[in-house]
Structure formats: C-alpha cells, structure tokens
Write a protein that holds these residues in place. Structure first.
Motif, PDB file in Angstrom:
ATOM      1  N   PRO A 146       0.824  -1.216   0.000  1.00 46.42           N
ATOM      2  CA  PRO A 146       0.000   0.000   0.000  1.00 46.42           C
ATOM      3  C   PRO A 146       0.858   1.265   0.000  1.00 46.42           C
ATOM      4  CG  PRO A 146       0.071  -0.916   2.207  1.00 46.42           C
ATOM      5  CD  PRO A 146       0.852  -1.862   1.322  1.00 46.42           C
ATOM      6  N   MET A 147       1.623   1.468  -1.044  1.00 46.63           N
ATOM      7  CA  MET A 147       2.500   2.625  -1.170  1.00 46.63           C
ATOM      8  C   MET A 147       2.885   2.768  -2.643  1.00 46.63           C
ATOM      9  SD  MET A 147       5.893   0.994   0.623  1.00 46.63           S
ATOM     10  CE  MET A 147       7.251   0.557  -0.474  1.00 46.63           C
ATOM     11  N   VAL A 148       3.560   3.840  -2.983  1.00 46.20           N
ATOM     12  CA  VAL A 148       3.806   4.158  -4.387  1.00 46.20           C
ATOM     13  C   VAL A 148       5.022   3.426  -4.948  1.00 46.20           C
ATOM     14  CG1 VAL A 148       4.241   5.993  -6.042  1.00 46.20           C
ATOM     15  CG2 VAL A 148       2.737   6.423  -4.094  1.00 46.20           C
ATOM     16  N   ARG A 149       6.180   3.645  -4.337  1.00 47.65           N
ATOM     17  CA  ARG A 149       7.447   3.159  -4.893  1.00 47.65           C
ATOM     18  C   ARG A 149       8.140   2.156  -3.998  1.00 47.65           C
ATOM     19  NH1 ARG A 149      11.035   7.133  -8.023  1.00 47.65           N
ATOM     20  NH2 ARG A 149       9.537   8.599  -8.869  1.00 47.65           N
ATOM     21  N   GLY A 150       8.898   1.266  -4.646  1.00 49.36           N
ATOM     22  CA  GLY A 150       9.763   0.391  -3.876  1.00 49.36           C
ATOM     23  C   GLY A 150       9.455  -1.072  -4.097  1.00 49.36           C
ATOM     24  N   ILE A 151      10.506  -1.865  -4.237  1.00 51.54           N
ATOM     25  CA  ILE A 151      10.379  -3.324  -4.250  1.00 51.54           C
ATOM     26  C   ILE A 151      11.266  -3.878  -3.147  1.00 51.54           C
ATOM     27  CG2 ILE A 151      11.206  -5.388  -5.490  1.00 51.54           C
ATOM     28  CD1 ILE A 151       9.907  -4.386  -7.980  1.00 51.54           C
ATOM     29  N   HIS A 152      10.714  -4.863  -2.442  1.00 51.56           N
ATOM     30  CA  HIS A 152      11.472  -5.600  -1.436  1.00 51.56           C
ATOM     31  C   HIS A 152      11.352  -7.065  -1.802  1.00 51.56           C
ATOM     32  CE1 HIS A 152      12.542  -7.559   2.343  1.00 51.56           C
ATOM     33  NE2 HIS A 152      12.965  -6.416   2.822  1.00 51.56           N
ATOM     34  N   ALA A 153      12.482  -7.718  -2.068  1.00 49.44           N
ATOM     35  CA  ALA A 153      12.467  -9.148  -2.354  1.00 49.44           C
ATOM     36  C   ALA A 153      13.073  -9.894  -1.181  1.00 49.44           C
ATOM     37  CB  ALA A 153      13.246  -9.445  -3.631  1.00 49.44           C
ATOM     38  N   THR A 154      12.359 -10.894  -0.688  1.00 44.88           N
ATOM     39  CA  THR A 154      12.885 -11.765   0.361  1.00 44.88           C
ATOM     40  C   THR A 154      13.068 -13.137  -0.270  1.00 44.88           C
ATOM     41  OG1 THR A 154      11.541 -10.505   1.926  1.00 44.88           O
ATOM     42  CG2 THR A 154      12.576 -12.512   2.743  1.00 44.88           C
ATOM     43  N   LEU A 155      14.322 -13.558  -0.344  1.00 46.54           N
ATOM     44  CA  LEU A 155      14.669 -14.775  -1.082  1.00 46.54           C
ATOM     45  C   LEU A 155      15.087 -15.875  -0.114  1.00 46.54           C
ATOM     46  CD1 LEU A 155      16.895 -12.976  -3.748  1.00 46.54           C
ATOM     47  CD2 LEU A 155      14.415 -13.282  -3.751  1.00 46.54           C
ATOM     48  N   TYR A 156      14.683 -17.093  -0.417  1.00 44.94           N
ATOM     49  CA  TYR A 156      14.983 -18.231   0.435  1.00 44.94           C
ATOM     50  C   TYR A 156      15.618 -19.322  -0.412  1.00 44.94           C
ATOM     51  CZ  TYR A 156      11.437 -15.894   3.328  1.00 44.94           C
ATOM     52  OH  TYR A 156      10.731 -14.983   4.056  1.00 44.94           O
ATOM     53  N   ALA A 157      16.701 -19.892   0.097  1.00 45.72           N
ATOM     54  CA  ALA A 157      17.327 -21.018  -0.608  1.00 45.72           C
ATOM     55  C   ALA A 157      17.902 -21.982   0.422  1.00 45.72           C
ATOM     56  CB  ALA A 157      18.424 -20.516  -1.543  1.00 45.72           C
ATOM     57  N   GLN A 158      18.037 -23.236   0.012  1.00 48.29           N
ATOM     58  CA  GLN A 158      18.585 -24.270   0.900  1.00 48.29           C
ATOM     59  C   GLN A 158      20.068 -24.429   0.610  1.00 48.29           C
ATOM     60  OE1 GLN A 158      16.511 -25.577   3.241  1.00 48.29           O
ATOM     61  NE2 GLN A 158      15.074 -24.108   2.338  1.00 48.29           N
ATOM     62  N   LEU A 159      20.887 -24.207   1.618  1.00 54.91           N
ATOM     63  CA  LEU A 159      22.328 -24.359   1.450  1.00 54.91           C
ATOM     64  C   LEU A 159      22.698 -25.822   1.221  1.00 54.91           C
ATOM     65  CD1 LEU A 159      23.456 -21.934   4.281  1.00 54.91           C
ATOM     66  CD2 LEU A 159      23.931 -21.651   1.843  1.00 54.91           C
ATOM     67  N   THR A 160      23.640 -26.040   0.305  1.00 59.47           N
ATOM     68  CA  THR A 160      24.117 -27.404   0.069  1.00 59.47           C
ATOM     69  C   THR A 160      25.474 -27.621   0.725  1.00 59.47           C
ATOM     70  OG1 THR A 160      25.005 -26.626  -2.032  1.00 59.47           O
ATOM     71  CG2 THR A 160      22.873 -27.731  -2.093  1.00 59.47           C
ATOM     72  N   ARG A 161      26.007 -26.543   1.327  1.00 58.10           N
ATOM     73  CA  ARG A 161      27.274 -26.658   2.055  1.00 58.10           C
ATOM     74  C   ARG A 161      27.135 -25.934   3.382  1.00 58.10           C
ATOM     75  NH1 ARG A 161      31.510 -24.376  -2.139  1.00 58.10           N
ATOM     76  NH2 ARG A 161      32.357 -23.721  -0.129  1.00 58.10           N
ATOM     77  N   THR A 162      27.900 -26.318   4.346  1.00 58.92           N
ATOM     78  CA  THR A 162      27.729 -25.742   5.679  1.00 58.92           C
ATOM     79  C   THR A 162      28.818 -24.741   6.036  1.00 58.92           C
ATOM     80  OG1 THR A 162      28.950 -27.575   6.623  1.00 58.92           O
ATOM     81  CG2 THR A 162      26.551 -27.786   6.583  1.00 58.92           C
ATOM     82  N   ASP A 163      29.795 -24.598   5.170  1.00 62.90           N
ATOM     83  CA  ASP A 163      30.968 -23.789   5.519  1.00 62.90           C
ATOM     84  C   ASP A 163      31.029 -22.475   4.733  1.00 62.90           C
ATOM     85  OD1 ASP A 163      31.218 -24.952   3.084  1.00 62.90           O
ATOM     86  OD2 ASP A 163      33.372 -25.331   3.271  1.00 62.90           O
ATOM     87  N   VAL A 164      29.894 -21.960   4.345  1.00 63.33           N
ATOM     88  CA  VAL A 164      29.896 -20.781   3.479  1.00 63.33           C
ATOM     89  C   VAL A 164      29.920 -19.477   4.287  1.00 63.33           C
ATOM     90  CG1 VAL A 164      28.788 -19.703   1.502  1.00 63.33           C
ATOM     91  CG2 VAL A 164      28.431 -22.146   1.959  1.00 63.33           C
ATOM     92  N   ASP A 165      30.848 -18.589   3.965  1.00 64.80           N
ATOM     93  CA  ASP A 165      30.870 -17.252   4.558  1.00 64.80           C
ATOM     94  C   ASP A 165      29.951 -16.374   3.717  1.00 64.80           C
ATOM     95  OD1 ASP A 165      31.322 -14.676   5.431  1.00 64.80           O
ATOM     96  OD2 ASP A 165      33.356 -14.554   4.613  1.00 64.80           O
ATOM     97  N   LEU A 166      28.675 -16.367   4.075  1.00 64.78           N
ATOM     98  CA  LEU A 166      27.674 -15.696   3.239  1.00 64.78           C
ATOM     99  C   LEU A 166      27.942 -14.205   3.114  1.00 64.78           C
ATOM    100  CD1 LEU A 166      24.564 -17.639   4.547  1.00 64.78           C
ATOM    101  CD2 LEU A 166      25.475 -17.716   2.218  1.00 64.78           C
ATOM    102  N   GLN A 167      28.205 -13.560   4.242  1.00 63.33           N
ATOM    103  CA  GLN A 167      28.447 -12.118   4.206  1.00 63.33           C
ATOM    104  C   GLN A 167      29.636 -11.803   3.287  1.00 63.33           C
ATOM    105  OE1 GLN A 167      26.550  -9.783   5.674  1.00 63.33           O
ATOM    106  NE2 GLN A 167      27.830  -8.062   5.006  1.00 63.33           N
ATOM    107  N   GLY A 168      30.706 -12.583   3.427  1.00 63.83           N
ATOM    108  CA  GLY A 168      31.883 -12.370   2.590  1.00 63.83           C
ATOM    109  C   GLY A 168      31.579 -12.601   1.117  1.00 63.83           C
ATOM    110  N   LEU A 169      30.786 -13.611   0.860  1.00 61.57           N
ATOM    111  CA  LEU A 169      30.428 -13.943  -0.515  1.00 61.57           C
ATOM    112  C   LEU A 169      29.730 -12.762  -1.200  1.00 61.57           C
ATOM    113  CD1 LEU A 169      30.330 -16.437  -2.477  1.00 61.57           C
ATOM    114  CD2 LEU A 169      28.035 -16.883  -1.586  1.00 61.57           C
ATOM    115  N   PHE A 170      28.771 -12.185  -0.512  1.00 60.60           N
ATOM    116  CA  PHE A 170      28.037 -11.068  -1.095  1.00 60.60           C
ATOM    117  C   PHE A 170      28.908  -9.805  -1.171  1.00 60.60           C
ATOM    118  CE2 PHE A 170      23.517 -12.032  -1.875  1.00 60.60           C
ATOM    119  CZ  PHE A 170      23.511 -13.360  -1.484  1.00 60.60           C
ATOM    120  N   ALA A 171      29.625  -9.540  -0.106  1.00 55.78           N
ATOM    121  CA  ALA A 171      30.466  -8.331  -0.084  1.00 55.78           C
ATOM    122  C   ALA A 171      31.476  -8.359  -1.224  1.00 55.78           C
ATOM    123  CB  ALA A 171      31.173  -8.218   1.270  1.00 55.78           C
ATOM    124  N   GLU A 172      32.073  -9.527  -1.422  1.00 59.05           N
ATOM    125  CA  GLU A 172      33.090  -9.634  -2.456  1.00 59.05           C
ATOM    126  C   GLU A 172      32.477  -9.525  -3.850  1.00 59.05           C
ATOM    127  OE1 GLU A 172      36.550 -12.879  -3.719  1.00 59.05           O
ATOM    128  OE2 GLU A 172      35.595 -12.964  -1.728  1.00 59.05           O
TER     129      GLU A 172
END
Lengths: 343, 343, 343, 343
Positions: A236-262
């Motif tokens: 109920p507003m004019v502008r803006g998109i917010h996407a919330t994405l969900y995925a299942q990790l296939t590995r347990t040792d992922v540095d997610l923050q680093g992955l995106f930052a890099e």
C-alpha cells in the motif's frame, strides 16, 4: 551532448526518465511521444517538471525518433516490438524498458505475453540489460532489453549464491512485494487508492510474467535449469520493491556475508549492508541503488537474502540510463548519484 | 569550498541538510553534532547516505564548530539561543532553523515558548530568513533565523495581496495541513503510524507557536497590524505542507492572477500556476520550490490562495541553504535545483 | 422484517449499505442490481461479505424492485431521476443517496449537473435527508434525497451558529477534506493510489456541486441567503471527512460551547466534544456518528468549527438507513450503533 | 451477564477488547486497569468509545479484579506472569493475550524473553488459545494463553498440510508481514509514521520471539520436530497480517484445495477461498476471521499458502473473546460476527 528520444512518455517510467535525464550532464531529451497527449506540454501533465522541461508530447508516428542518438521505449509490453525494427534498421540505438525483448525464446515469450512476437529475429540481437550480469555486452549493444523490476532485485539477490554453487537450485523461493507504481498509470479499479491503500495481498501466484525472465537469467548463471517459486505482493505505497529470497544451502561452511560483499565490491549501484542490518525500501527511494542483506536464521540450513530497490529507478528508468551510459562510453554512474529521500 | 557545521544532526532537518549539501558543489559538511549519537556514523543512522557521507556524529561541546565557515542549528527550539552567542562572538556565521530568533520581541517569544530568552540582545541582530521578503538583509547577515515551515507558505501566499493592499487585514484565515515529519523525530505516541495514519485532524487551534511569527511578518508587509486565524491540521503522510488561505477583497477590480504572477516573476523558488490548476504537495516533494495558485470562487468577494511546499526543504533545510548561498555570495539556487519525486 | 432493494450496488455506498443492513435486525436486502455485474455473486466482488450475504447482482431492469418495501439508489448522479418515478407511482418508498433530488430548483440543479432534470415534478415531493434538520418530514416522506457527504458535515457545523443568528452570513468559509472513497469506485487515473497517496491538494475550488446544496440548506436555516466559500481537498486515505468551518461573530457574548452542546444534546449521532479537544476522522470510522468541536482562537472574532464524519456512513449509507428507520417508524438508531475502528 | 476485567487497557489490544465487548450481549467490562492512566476516563483516551463506555482506568493494584468472572491481560510480555498466580489462586479465570504462558518449556521461554519465568508452575496448567487446534481444552481451562498474532496465521496455514503429512517438515518457510499496530502503543522512534510510512522492510530475521511458539505448535501437530524459517516484515499501515507460507510437497497426488476446505469446513472463523482467489488484509479488517488460499504454482513441487487476519482481532482480542465464549459455555461466535470494513 547526446540527443534522447522517449516513446510513450506519459507513464511513470517516462516521467522518471525525464526527471533523471534533466540532471544528466551529457544527455538532452529532444523528443517525447504520446498518442493520447500529443500536443500537450509535458510539464502540464507533470508539474514537478515545470522549469526543467520545455517539451510537448508529439505523435509517435513522427520521424524525429531516428534523428536521436538513442531512443527509450517506456511503453507497455507488446508495443516496442512493432516499432523497434525500423529504428534498428536506421542504426539508432534502442533501450526497451518493456518486456518485449527480454525472453530469448520467441515461443516462450508468446506463451506468457499472449500473442506472437512481431520481430522475433531481433531477440538474439537484444542484450539483456542487467549491468551487474553482463556489463560488457551492454556496452557493445545496439538494442538493450532492460531487466524487469522484480527480476532485477531477485536476480541480484540470488546471483552470488548461484555463482558460488552453494544452494539447491530446485526450490528457490522469491517472496517479493512492490509499490503500486509498478502497475503503471492505467485507469484500473484494482489500483485505486480506495482498493489498495491500507491493505496487502499476493497476486499472480499461479504464474507471473516475470517468472520466465527470472528463471532464464538465473539458469544461465547457474549453468543448469533452476526452478523458482515467485510470489509477488502489492504494497500500500507508491514506490519500492522488497524481495525476500529463500534457498537451501548445500554446504555448511559458506561465509555468506563475505560472498556477497566480495561479489558486489566494485559495483557502484549494489550496496551490501553489514550483518544484522536489513534494507528498507525508503532508503533507496528515488535512487538507482540496490541494498542487500544476507542472513542465516538460527544458523540453520535456509539462507535468506533481502533486496530493496526503487522499482521506477533501478527497476526501470535508472537502470535504462545506466545502460545508456555504458552503450555510449560515458561513466556508468553519470547522472545517477541521487541520494534517497528520507524520511 | 565552504566548511559547514551542523548542530543537532539526528533530526529530519539534519539529515535533509546532509542530503542537500552532499549535492552542493561549493559546500562540505565537516562537523555534525549530536549528544545522543556521538561517535556513531551518520550513515549507520541514515543508510540513504551510505557512500555519500563519511562523518560520525561528534559531541556538541566540541570546539570544531567555530572553525566552520558557517554553522546550521537543526535543534529543537530553546537550544540554539544558548550556544549561538559564542559562535557570533567568534565571527562564525550562523543559520538557525529553529524558532529561537524568529520573534523580534523577547517578551512575546517568551510567552509562546515558555521560558525567558537566553540571548535577547541577538534578536535585533538576527535577520528573518525568508529570501522572497528580505533577500538583501540576509545577504549581509551574520545570524539568520530561518522562517518556520507553516509561516513560509502562509506568508508567501498572503504577500502579494497585502503588498497590493487589496484585502481586509482583520480577518485573514490560514487553514493549513502538514505531513507528520513536521513534528520531528521524537519518540511520541501521538506521532506513531498507528495513531496518525489513515486519519486527519486539526491541532493547536486555540493558538499555535507559528501564529506570532506569521502575524509579525505579515504586519510588517501590510504596514499595519494584521489578524490571522491559523488552524494547522495533521496529514497522514510524511512530507508536505498545503496552506489554503482565505481573505476578503476590499476592491472588485483586482487581476489576482496577474498580481501573483508579477510579484513572483523573478523568484527562482516560487512557481505561480496557471489559472484553474491547483498545487499538490507531491509535485514539490524533495524540492526547494513553492507552488501557488489563486482563485476567486464564483467571482465572489473571498479570494482563495493555495500554497504547497516540502516542509523539510523550502520549509526548513532547503531554505537554510538558500540563505547560506546568499550570505556567502554564491548563486542563490546552487545545489537546490532538484526535481520533485513524482509519483 | 422490511424487504430492501438496492440499485447500483457495486459502488462503495452499495457495499456499505450491505455491511450495515446485514447487522440491522429488522431489514433484509432482497434485491441488489448492477448492469455490469449482473449474475455475479455479491461476495465474490466483496469478499468481506462472505457468509453474510447470499445474493447475486441482478439486472436493474428487473421488476423485483417494486416488490420491496423500500429501495435505495446508490447510483451516480443523473441515474435515479429516470427510474424513481416508476417506483413512486407504484407506492414504493425510495431513498436516493445520489444528488438527483437534493436541489429544489430544477434549473439550478441542471446548471450544476449538466443536463435537464428528468423528473422535476418530484423535486417538491422529495424530502431532504438530514434528520438533524428535518426529522419529522423524513418520517412522513415517500422519497428522501439523502444529504451529500460534504453538505452533511458542513451544515451540521454551521447549524447552531445560524439558528442562533450569531455570525455574519455573507462570508462563511468551509475548508473541508475527504478521503478518496468519496470519489467512488470508477476507473480514473486521478484516483489511483500512485496519484493521490502521500499527497494533498485542493480541487473544485472554482465551484463544487455540493455548493448549491450547502447554500440551499443553510439559507433555509438562516432565513436569509447565505454565501459560503467551499474549498474541498483530497486526503491520501480511504475514508473520512473533516470540515473546518470559519465564521465572523456578530456578537461578543456568545457561549459557543453551550450553544453547540445544547443544540445537539438529544441527537443520537452528533457528538459535541469537550472544549479544547478536537475531532479526528479515525474515531468515527465505520460509524454513523459526527463529532464536532467549536473554538474561538485567541478569543478573537473568528469562530472555528471542526466536524468529522465517515463519508460512507453518516455521509451516505448510514444516514440513508437512519432515514429508513424514521420512514418506517423504527427506532432511529437501529442497526447503527457500531463503534469506530481505532486504531 | 459475565463481568470482565481488563489489565493493561491503554494499549491497542485493550481498546479492541472494549470495542468488541461493548457489542457482546453477555459480557460487561466492569474494571479496566492502567498504572499510567489511573483515574482517566477511557473514552477520553479513546474517543471512539464515547457513549459506549462509562469506565475510568483504575490502578492495577486494585482488588476488584478477583471479583470478575474473567480477567484479560492485555499487557506487554513479562507482566502477566507476576499477577496471574494470585488470580488463579482466587479461582478467577484468566485469558492472557501476552506471551507469558505460550511456551511450555520455562527455559526456552526464558531464553527468548530475557528473564526467568516468574510462575513456571503455571505453564503446564495454561492452555494454548488457538481454538481451531484445541477447542475442548480451552473450554475446560482456567488459564488460557492466547496464540500470538503471527503464530495464529502461520499455524492455521500449515495445519492442514502437517496433519495430512504431505510436506517436508525440515524446510518450512513463513514469510509474513504485519501492520504497525502489532508493535503496540509505545513511544518509539522506530514506529513513528515518518519512519515506517511509505516503506517496507524485514525485521527480526535472525530470530523473532514468535518462532519457538510456532515451532512448538506445529511440532505437536506433525508429531515430530519441525523447522520453520520465519521472516516477519513491517507494512506501512495500521492493521492486518498476511502470511505467505512455502512448503515442499512429499507427494504428488494431493488435492490441496479439498484438503483445506475439508479441514476448515466447520470452523466459524476460518474461511477458505476458492481456487485462484487470494486473501487481502482489508477484507478481514476489524473481524475475527482468517481467510486462506492455497496454490501450487506452475504445478510444481512447492505449495504456497496465503493467510490473512486482523492482528488485533483474530490475532489478539477477538481470539481472546472466542476463548472466553468457549470457557464460559457460550456460543463460540457470540459478539464476534462483525463484517470487515471495506473499502
């Protein structure tokens, strides 16, 4: 100084192109067309442009477009595909903000957009306009098909995960929400303030036209066919998109923050937020910026990515100007460094 | 390059100064203070500024302010009056966005603001910051008291009528409405979204603090004591002021449209609309512009003037920068040519 | 049990009649017509009615209407005047929520509504539906022309002042604001959320159709011709009208609070607030109630009256049911005692 | 007639209890407490209640509560757990709208709510107040812990799938959004209209207090430990929750629509919509109703369930009254048949 033409200038992506290009030091809009408003001054329809735009809308039949260095199509889908071939033949560069050249498979396009494609031979010539994905191809293109509003945020959010190959590709989920301006400026009961203000709902759940575009882009990135469940919602507003994405990790040792930052370290319009802070649509309002956060709730197996953009800027007109800058060899950020209007 | 200090930078006029000054080619903010947020990065509090501002809030006790070429006070009322004297003594230029130096009569000020004035001797030195009214005085001032948000729109609307002497001065009526950002960024139940969204009300009807400021300004223009009935209302939205002004004509032969058009012909930030078109708050959103229409309904004796502004820009931070430009001999519109964000 | 027909049931006053009548212990809607939606279930269009309404829309040509005890017209103006004569001839009671029978002078009506009146002979038979003004006449009427949304609030606000003869009648001012639902459920670009959300503007300033209705009513009350300057504004929200009224006192010894409190002491739907408290639209949301405050700012000569109502209830469907209760000899408040939804 | 006490009546769930109970034919509120507002008339704080409530707030220390037939706690969490034991000891029935007795494991509760539980022995005595899950237990309870706002919609949405055992329980996803009233009526900058209007964001992504409540409830239903990724978002509006739920089907032959329709066929407050129509928050505004749709996009493996509720009614005060009706042997829907306010 680059001369710019805009086809279909009465809609929201049209007025947004005018707002942004008025602040662009190397581009000048010389023609803007509208069948319905031909002859009317642009700033009569959009009084925010008074003093910044002396143009009147002209008839789209006008031949002035081929004289432009570059032409933007800010039309609904199923329009550009009829007019673009003539411009391409005349060696004019074209940036299409509509969906007409986004899907490479003419039959798939036809299935989702309800009629045969009018210029299918141009589909292979068109470059998909998401600079963070294929900057070089855009720079050399004559025809760019700008990424859709939802697809921009959703692809940028999944990109680092798929490039790194750390999530399951069969059950990606994109729960996204858009302001009403995404529906354009058509007279429809469904988009009256009295119908959509103060309420929230999902729509197009069984199948939204942006789904094949998203899956085409992400499959190319992943190197395999990915499957996305995409549920858009109306805010109920004019502008803006917010996407919330969900995925299942296939590995347990992922540095997610680093992955995106890099991944986005050198991207001028993608801003990865610090761990624990989440994006809001208002902080990117009026800007060409995407803000992204990644989170792994409770340290479990599901990764959550949040992406915000202004659907009319990075989701449409701003991204189109970013492509123009690349195509014409100008600095990519020229005219696109606005700061979000907050509050 | 001018070095700028901001006192009280966590409020909405503070962040708006930062947004506007980031786009100003001749000014750079070098210090911004906040008692509560000292040490915190500004863009942590306001993520729209990420990449545009590297500053952290510093303690207001800091002596860095006197090293600035000019200092803005973006504080609540009753604060600046304690600190400004030291800066004035140190020959620093000061622009106060609060109400502390707006009223020339210390006793009248005290009556409306609830305590004795802390630096009453500066009241006569302070220049009232409404450039359309006293541009030259501002250019030569060391201390400018920026006009309030409501007073800006209301005075600009009545100005042509009073200067021309064509209305009765005993029963002027100002029915105005403001977005909630005018109430600032304080934690108050009254301004929660759940309290003020989806509703509309008048407030301060028996007497609002902007009344003496409005009457002081308009009386000076009229050359006689004028009486204004001022009723502010609260709009369920963030930004924007709309003032609807009513006055009784004392003459029947007045070309109202011509009167307004002529009065503001050379004003860069006052836009008089064509007859029959009315201003909206959204068309001036994020800009330093005022839009004005004048109407004489049914050709009767009551003239109606409508004025819109962005309360945080022309009603506060933009007007303050306009004053800065004048005080420092720079072009008046420098850094203030943004286009309204529409839709 | 009274059988009720509704003509033109797809609009907002139609669905509001259904919501309110579903809670009315003595009335049952038996037919609801719509040309466009004939055959469609009502609760398919309005899912809030699921489980509360088993009806489908029928074609307006249907003869079932004359079998009803009472028929509401919830149509746009210029529709009822063509169909009402047949119902009146068939001795059916009619309550018209549109403007067709509000103006007693057919020529004046025609001047404001753009075509000749189709059943001018019924104008003198129609009773103006504002119970606080003419309860008895409504009780005996066969045809009631419900007061308009703005006129209800504005007349109720000026009423005590004019009856008491304490204000100047030549320069009454009504500055009013309405939620967008007042514009109905038509597909118009002007009422899209993207056009009117987050903004505020005046409209119809040169002359709004409710002006002659307001002046007709107030002139009758005053016993002389009154002149009103009426400026409507559009609020960025769905429901609610707030009228801010200004008048010049002709006497200095008036107990304004007492005047209003006494005038409305026995009115079940008019709530006069205590001195110093002002009405909000949200506190009457969904109810048939009007809340009123009166104030004399700074003890000066201008009296300010503030009135709030829900434009779809007391300004339309609720007031229509109040009239129905009177016409059918039922308790006036039956089915109309809802409490405002807050927050 | 049942006498009702309300502890902590100044918040939104408090005023909503008053609105709903005023329309309840068999209950009368006799005492309502508030430390901060003791002595103030309720309808002075909430003018929508004028004429419907003659009470004043009293001090919570008052002994009047034990004289009530039933007492509602509309307090923030960590309050009821200190006062409920005395009422239970006095054989008074208690319905707690806060989180204090929702989690059966005292240590888990303590971990999420930040302090030791003050009356852990009552946790086993408390019945979880979600009638669609355990109606009979509520009917026989002395202490009911009402389900939280998010947990109500999310559990009702997953319930049919888990009971039927047709989805994978290790990767359930709940992407939900709430109006700001869910944050209560505390003075916080974060919930100012200027901060949250016209914007959208996720919050509490790393872990929200409703997560253990949701997993506790769904695990009991599934008969095994389920894992939910719960991401709440904040909507720029007052009322309403929309939950979009995603699960992976473990069977391909499930009649999803039939499953939901059958599960809720006899539930008076759960409305399963037809295939292809989706719920909106506005159609349940002000009502005790939940609306649910289920969809299997593109016929793939991911099932999507959409649920809407009014967070202050079915998510709080309405559900509490539903529990009261059950506990006192009254018809379950008594006083709870309001129709949603639309538009």
């Amino acid at each position: 100084m680059v001369s710019v033409g805009i086809v279909g200038g009465t809609g929201y992506t049209g007025v947004e192109l005018l707002r942004l290009l008025a602040a662009h030091p190397e581009a000048r809009v010389t023609v803007i067309t509208s069948r319905a408003e031909a002859g009317r001054r642009v700033d009569d329809l959009y009084p925010n442009l008074r003093g910044h735009c002396e143009l009147a809308f002209s008839d789209p039949a006008s031949a002035e477009l081929t004289a432009c260095d570059i032409v933007f199509f800010a039309t609904p889908h199923n329009v550009a595909m009829h007019s673009v071939p003539d411009l391409i033949a005349a060696d004019t560069r074209v940036i299409d903000l509509s969906a007409d050249y986004r899907i490479r498979d003419a039959q798939l396009w036809s299935q989702w957009y309800g009629e045969p494609h009018a210029s299918p031979d141009l589909l292979s010539k068109a470059v998909y306009g998401l600079p963070e994905l294929n900057r070089d191809a855009i720079a050399g293109a004559q025809l760019v098909a700008c990424a859709g509003c939802y697809p921009t945020s959703i692809q940028l959010g999944f990109l680092p995960l798929l490039e790194a190959g750390v999530v399951d590709t069969v059950n990606l989920i994109a729960s996204a929400a858009s302001g009403v301006s995404g529906a354009g400026r058509q007279a429809k009961v469904d988009n009256l303030l009295s119908e959509v203000s103060d309420s929230f709902k999902a729509y197009g759940v069984s199948g939204h036209r942006h789904l094949p575009e998203i899956e085409q882009g992400l499959s190319a990135v992943a190197g395999e066919s990915v499957s996305v469940t995409f549920v858009p919602h109306l805010l109920p507003m004019v502008r803006g998109i917010h996407a919330t994405l969900y995925a299942q990790l296939t590995r347990t040792d992922v540095d997610l923050q680093g992955l995106f930052a890099e991944r986005y370290a050198d991207e001028p319009f993608v801003d990865v937020l610090e761990t624990g802070t989440y994006p809001q649509t208002r902080t990117v309002r009026g800007t060409n910026r995407v803000q992204i956060s990644v989170e792994q709730p409770q340290g479990r197996n599901t990764v959550v990515v949040m992406v915000t953009e202004d659907n009319l800027v990075k989701g449409a007109s701003g991204q189109a100007i970013q492509a123009m800058n690349l195509m014409l060899g100008m600095p990519e950020t020229l005219g696109l460094t606005q700061i979000g209007l907050l509050p």
